[in-house]
Every structure is written in structure tokens, then in C-alpha cells.
Design an enzyme around this catalytic site. Structure first.
Site, PDB file in Angstrom:
ATOM      1  N   ARG A   1      17.687  47.591  45.310  1.00  0.00           N
ATOM      2  CA  ARG A   1      18.097  48.830  44.607  1.00  0.00           C
ATOM      3  C   ARG A   1      18.225  49.999  44.781  1.00  0.00           C
ATOM      4  NH1 ARG A   1      21.247  49.771  39.701  1.00  0.00           N
ATOM      5  NH2 ARG A   1      19.906  51.240  38.407  1.00  0.00           N
TER       6      ARG A   1
ATOM      7  N   SER B   1      33.267  50.287  37.122  1.00  0.00           N
ATOM      8  CA  SER B   1      32.839  49.324  38.260  1.00  0.00           C
ATOM      9  C   SER B   1      32.769  48.129  38.285  1.00  0.00           C
ATOM     10  CB  SER B   1      31.214  50.080  38.571  1.00  0.00           C
ATOM     11  OG  SER B   1      30.635  49.590  39.654  1.00  0.00           O
TER      12      SER B   1
ATOM     13  N   HIS C   1      29.998  57.699  42.473  1.00  0.00           N
ATOM     14  CA  HIS C   1      30.412  56.470  41.592  1.00  0.00           C
ATOM     15  C   HIS C   1      29.883  56.572  40.228  1.00  0.00           C
ATOM     16  CE1 HIS C   1      31.808  52.549  40.690  1.00  0.00           C
ATOM     17  NE2 HIS C   1      30.472  52.123  40.568  1.00  0.00           N
ATOM     18  N   ASP C   2      28.711  57.096  40.002  1.00  0.00           N
ATOM     19  CA  ASP C   2      28.072  56.920  38.622  1.00  0.00           C
ATOM     20  C   ASP C   2      28.542  57.865  37.760  1.00  0.00           C
ATOM     21  OD1 ASP C   2      26.460  54.901  38.859  1.00  0.00           O
ATOM     22  OD2 ASP C   2      24.638  55.876  39.164  1.00  0.00           O
TER      23      ASP C   2
ATOM     24  N   ASP D   1      33.727  59.577  44.149  1.00  0.00           N
ATOM     25  CA  ASP D   1      33.256  58.308  44.369  1.00  0.00           C
ATOM     26  C   ASP D   1      33.362  57.610  45.779  1.00  0.00           C
ATOM     27  OD1 ASP D   1      32.683  55.341  44.147  1.00  0.00           O
ATOM     28  OD2 ASP D   1      33.876  55.454  42.147  1.00  0.00           O
TER      29      ASP D   1
END
Lengths: 377, 377
Positions: free
Chosen positions: A219, A149, A349-350, A316
Site C-alpha cells: 500500500r 482510476s 492521480h488522487d 497524474d
């Protein structure tokens, strides 16, 4: 942030750091962690670069949350990145809030916290600070620089800015520039922080109040972009929270709601709202090709000796395979030896932070090959 | 909202409306617009259902913004939905803020605005109010019910709840239930509103303050989900706003940032924050299959006489083709005649509001076929 932030180095004391904006910064403190030792040949150092809200605690307990390091699974004695063999360095990025200079720190000129007077920074500025930290640690050249990332963006800036200090480079789930959609989601987060009256134009350090609600919503929004729709569906679907049926109210009826609220509220205990503004801005400003007349490959033309790899994940949608593939193409066009893999993973993505055996297998190969070709042991 | 909201009907005066939550509501006022006239055979009525932040001004000037109707392109004399031939009805949904009963209205029991004491509503509740409006207008049966996004969900609830009152039904860019990701984005928007101190637990109607910042951020977040990444890239890319280069600050450097800020701030002039909470909640609660033992087709088993159509758009990631196709499959499984089309369009979810010739062509065919088979003219 009042936690003990471990090791700290004070850099740029004599010569200030010249930022991409033209502003000068002196001194710059850096919070960092190291694991293992530098060998006699000084060729076993690995720099791990963290993501937006990550930190230097890659393989040690977080001083505020008490949780294990964010890549504890991969980094440690006898682990994939074996700290018995390699000297691992991870530092808190410029602008962040765990020991490294950022808007939370006192401005030497006024003796008061910088707040929004802190200069706007770039990913390349973060990398310049890392390079100075390596000097401080007597590390001339890295066996590997690796990150996912925003960590991957730092890897790309290393390739563009200090290729002579690299033997190998691995970027995961990343991009060489922020798209309009990337910028849009960050802008929403920034506006959420700025909408919180406790933010007070960034001047909240001398009060007991923090823009907790604004940072929490920022967040939450970002977190949705870190997960795939599929991952959210598998994890939560429309499952209800501790109840048999919907309550016809605004409490967190659905598990996904209470999960997100928890993500938001737990984040504000460990992160500074102004740091979030500065780091998201650095990400949005990233446009490596833009700095090279629109040709990304031109950025990498001095990196032909660096063994590089780019890894993307199928699900992602924040930094999709297309963006990662564009980086691999540019490296290839520049004559840099590059491996590219798109890994099947449904977590979004994580994925790079999770236990994905295919990723481990690829990383293990890359680390071993870098050590062998770099003459380690 | 103080604007003149055109036609209003007061319904459920004698018999209250029983909501899905079990709460009773009486009376219910409905703001609506009509175009054209009901013919002698009473078989030319078309009900158009609006989306989350839409309204009854489908083909007339918006009383607050002064802008043309949201489907003005399609609805009017000699247009695709020809008001010389058809009697078009569009009403503001239950819970909204342009003339129809919602949290902004006085609670008859207290004489003060409902705020969060307003009962939580569902998409089916909205449809029940529309059915009562049709009674009021002496429309027994609709030649067509049509709508996109949340409008499409109302179409599905019409098919499930009042199939006997339908000759044809067209749903665009929609879903029969909200996924975890859909709920997640709405929850972020709601938390953004609730984080605004001016929201004050929904009690802001008797003050001069409105939760403008919170509602604005909620709208910005939602707006990103309405556009495809491709549309954002084509429209804005990384283009800068009135400047040659980045400013190294937090002003809107990028055009996409100032566009989103404008979307947010212009929205708060025409929409009520509590209405936004209630309508997003209604969307999240939608789960038509869940009400029928998990079999969506069971919801449509009494609609076998209704000529139906479902239309999706390739770049819609909010309610993607897969969700729309699931609806078409369920209609098919229930024995309802259904046409399905996935239309190539790069604009994202908002495609149904835009000038997409392939959509027009399909809609023109559907309207003409419904009129002919319904015996109009």
C-alpha cells in the site's frame, strides 16, 4: 473482514458467471449501496464505479473505518450527484472484500475460503457482475456510469460490453490498458505481500495472522504513485516529525515517512491481502485495444449513442493525460460523442477524489446534460 | 559478503573518524581499486564516486557477479578516462559491504557484527573517508572528482568540504537534497527489508538466513524509479513471457515482471540488507543547502577555482533536470565556473551508466580540458 457490509444480492445462482478466464463462478454475492429511488420512467439511475481499494460506501459511513463515503462530497441530497433526483448505485467489485465474492469467501466446493484457488478475474468480469446487479434492481438502462482510476476502466468496459444499457459515460484519471510501469509497480506490491510469511500462499484465513506487513508495504508503494512529487513536496517537503533535527536513526524522522507508515498500517484493517493480489492482477491484464486487434476505437463502435466524457489531471503520472487522451481519440474515431478535459490540479492521480472546483464544474455540466437529454424530470 | 575485495586500507587508527552524527569510528577499513599510476607531478589523479548499490569495481570484474566493471566502457587504457594517462581511484563507500566498514563488520567494542548499532552515516562522512584514503595514497589534489547519482552527491560534498583538493568536478544525474518523493521511495524499501522476519532487527549475520525477500522487493521498487516509463515501454511494453497469452495466474506473465524479479533476486547475492538501510538513510539525510542556511550557493563559496560541470538526462524522473539545474545555478551564484548540459536520453535515471554518445562527447571534453588546464603531460 467482519464488518456489516450493508445490502447484499446473491446472483448467478442458476446460471453461473462465465469469467474471461473460462472459469465458472456460482453463486456470486454482491455488496452494494443505493441512494435515492428509481423513478417511474426508470431513467434516473447512475452507477458509480470505485477504484482499486475503494468500495460501495461512496456516500455513507465506512463500516470499518467509520469515515465518510469516498465521494461523499459529490453524492447526496442536493449535492452534485443529487440523490433527491437520481437513483445512485455503487457496488463492491468482484474479487474485493466488502461483501462481494472474492478470495476471502468460502469456495462452495470445499466449504473453505478460496484463497489462491479463486479464479483470476478481469475488469470486464467486474462489469458483468454489475450488469447482473442492475437486472436484480430492475434497472434496464443507466442515465450515467461514472468512475475514476479503476472505476474509469469499468466505465470503458461498460462502453465496450454493454453500450445499449448506457445513456452517458464519464471516465476520470484512467487508462484503457496497463503500461509496463503500471505493471511494474503492481508487481512490486504483489511480491511484497507474497514475501510475508504470514501470507502462506494465500492460506491465512483460518489463522489469527494476516500478512499485515507485506500488505502495508504494498500500500505504501502504491500510495507514492497516487500523489504527485509536487503534492508530496507541498504537503511534507523535508519537514521533520515532532523534532527539531534529524535523529540519525531509522525512526520516522521525516513527516512523509510517518504519513506513509500510517497509510500502510491503516489500510490493512480494511482490506484483504488476497483481494489486493486479484484486483491488481485484473488491472494489469486490462488491454481493451488488445482484445480488438489493437484498435481501441473498435471496442466502442456500438456506443455511438452514448454521451461520453474523459477527464484527466495535469499532475497524474500514474494514468497521465496522454493515456486519457488516447481514450478520447478512440471514442471520437468510433463516432462516439466525447468531451475531453485536462484539469489543472497539482495533487497527482488522487485528484479525482479531492475538492477540485474545475472538476466539479465539468461534472455538474455533464450530469445536468445527461439528465436533460435522458428525459429525467 | 565473503568475496575477495581486492585492495584494502585501514584508516583512522590513531585519530577516530568523527561522523556528522557525532559518533566516533575507529578504525575504518576501505575497499578500493586503482588503475594506472600517479605521475611525478602528482596531478593526474581522478576519483570516481559510485552510486547507491555500486562499488569500487568501476573497471574490473566484480568479485561476486563476475560481471565487468560498472563504468568499464569509459575507464581503462585508451578509453575515455585513459588509465595510461590518469591515476584512477574508486573506493567502496562508508556503510557499504565490499570491504569498507559498515554494519556487516565486527564492532571492535564487542567483536560481533555491528548490525543496527552501527552509527548512521551521511554522504559527507563517505567523502571524509575518501579524503583519508587519498592521504593514504599520497594524493594531495585531484585532477577530477566525478560521479553519477549518489556519486554526484559525493562530488557536491567534495566541492563543499574539500574544495582546495580539487582541480575539477563533474556531477551527473544527481541532487543536492532528497525530496519528499525520493524519501518516500526509500522508506518503502526500508520498510520492505524490516518487514522480513529474517531481518530480525538487523541481527542476521550469525545465522544462515538473510532478509532476501525483503531486500529483493526493496531493490525491485527502487529499480522501477531508475528507468523511465518510456524505457520500460520500449524494452517490455505488455510483452508476455515465453507464452502466447496470459495465464490468468500470479506467475510472471509479463516480461517486465520476470525482469524485475531477476533484478531483485540477483541483487541480494551481492548486497547486504543493513548496508542498504544505512546508505538509503544517508541519501535521505542529504540537504547541502540546509546546512548553509538554505542557500546552496554558500556551500560552494570556497570552490571558485574548481572547473565544474553538471549533467542531467531528459528522462530522469528520480533526479530530474530541475534538481541538477538548481545545482548549476548555485555553483554559478557562488562564482564557481560551471558547465551545464541536459542530455537527451530516454533511458531514465540509469542513463549515466549507459552508452549515450552525447554524454561521452561531453565527458571527453571535460576530461581533456581538466588535464590540459591542470598541467597533466
Amino acid at each position: 473482514m467482519t464488518a456489516d457490509t450493508g445490502k447484499t444480492a446473491t446472483l448467478f445462482q442458476k446460471t453461473p458467471l462465465e469469467l474471461d478466464s473460462g472459469a465458472m463462478l456460482s453463486p456470486v454475492t454482491v455488496g452494494y449501496e443505493t441512494y435515492g429511488s428509481l423513478n417511474a420512467a426508470c431513467n434516473n439511475a447512475i452507477l458509480i464505479c470505485h477504484a482499486l481499494t475503494g468500495d460501495q460506501y461512496v456516500a455513507s459511513k465506512h463500516p470499518i473505518t467509520g469515515k465518510p463515503g469516498w465521494w461523499d462530497r459529490l453524492v447526496g441530497p442536493d449535492k452534485l450527484i443529487d440523490t433527491n433526483k437520481y437513483f445512485v448505485i455503487c457496488s463492491n467489485v468482484l474479487g474485493s472484500c466488502l461483501g462481494t465474492t472474492g478470495p476471502w469467501q468460502d469456495n462452495p466446493a470445499t466449504g473453505k475460503p478460496w484463497g489462491l484457488d479463486f479464479p483470476v478475474i478481469t475488469i470486464r468480469d467486474m462489469v458483468k457482475v454489475q450488469a447482473a446487479l442492475l437486472d436484480h434492481l430492475s434497472v434496464e438502462k443507466l442515465m450515467m456510469v461514472i468512475g475514476g482510476s479503476m472505476g474509469g476502466m469499468q466505465v470503458l468496459e461498460w462502453l465496450a460490453t454493454y453500450p445499449e444499457r448506457l445513456h452517458s459515460a464519464v471516465a476520470l484519471a484512467t487508462a484503457a490498458r496497463h503500461t509496463a510501469q503500471n505493471i511494474a509497480f503492481h508487481e512490486v506490491g504483489r511480491q511484497s505481500i507474497m514475501a510475508d510469511p504470514n501470507w502462506n500462499e494465500g492460506r491465512y484465513y483460518d489463522t489469527d495472522e494476516r500478512p499485515r506487513k507485506g500488505l502495508s508495504v504494498a500500500r505504501m508503494t502504491a500510495h507514492v504513485t497516487y500523489l504527485s512529487e509536487d503534492a508530496l513536496t507541498r504537503k511534507f517537503g523535508r519537514n521533520l516529525q515532532d523534532r527539531d533535527k534529524i535523529t540519525f536513526g531509522f525512526d520516522a524522522d521525516f513527516q512523509v515517512e510517518s504519513y506513509l507508515r500510517h497509510q500502510g498500517f491503516s489500510f490493512v484493517d480494511r482490506f484483504d491481502a488476497n483481494s489486493y493480489l486479484y484486483i491488481t492482477r485484473a488491472l494489469d491484464y486490462l488491454d481493451i485495444a488488445g482484445r480488438h486487434g489493437g484498435r481501441l476505437s473498435d471496442a466502442f463502435k456500438n456506443a455511438r449513442h452514448v454521451r461520453s466524457a474523459v477527464i484527466s489531471f495535469t499532475s497524474d503520472w500514474l494514468y497521465p493525460t496522454s493515456e486519457n487522451k488516447a481514450i478520447a481519440h478512440a471514442l471520437n474515431a468510433a463516432g462516439v460523442p466525447v468531451s475531453f478535459a485536462e484539469i489543472e490540479a497539482s495533487h497527482g492521480h488522487d485528484s479525482f477524489l479531492l475538492d477540485i472546483p474545475a472538476m466539479d464544474q465539468m461534472l455538474r455540466g455533464l450530469v445536468t446534460a445527461a439528465a436533460t437529454s435522458g428525459g429525467v424530470e
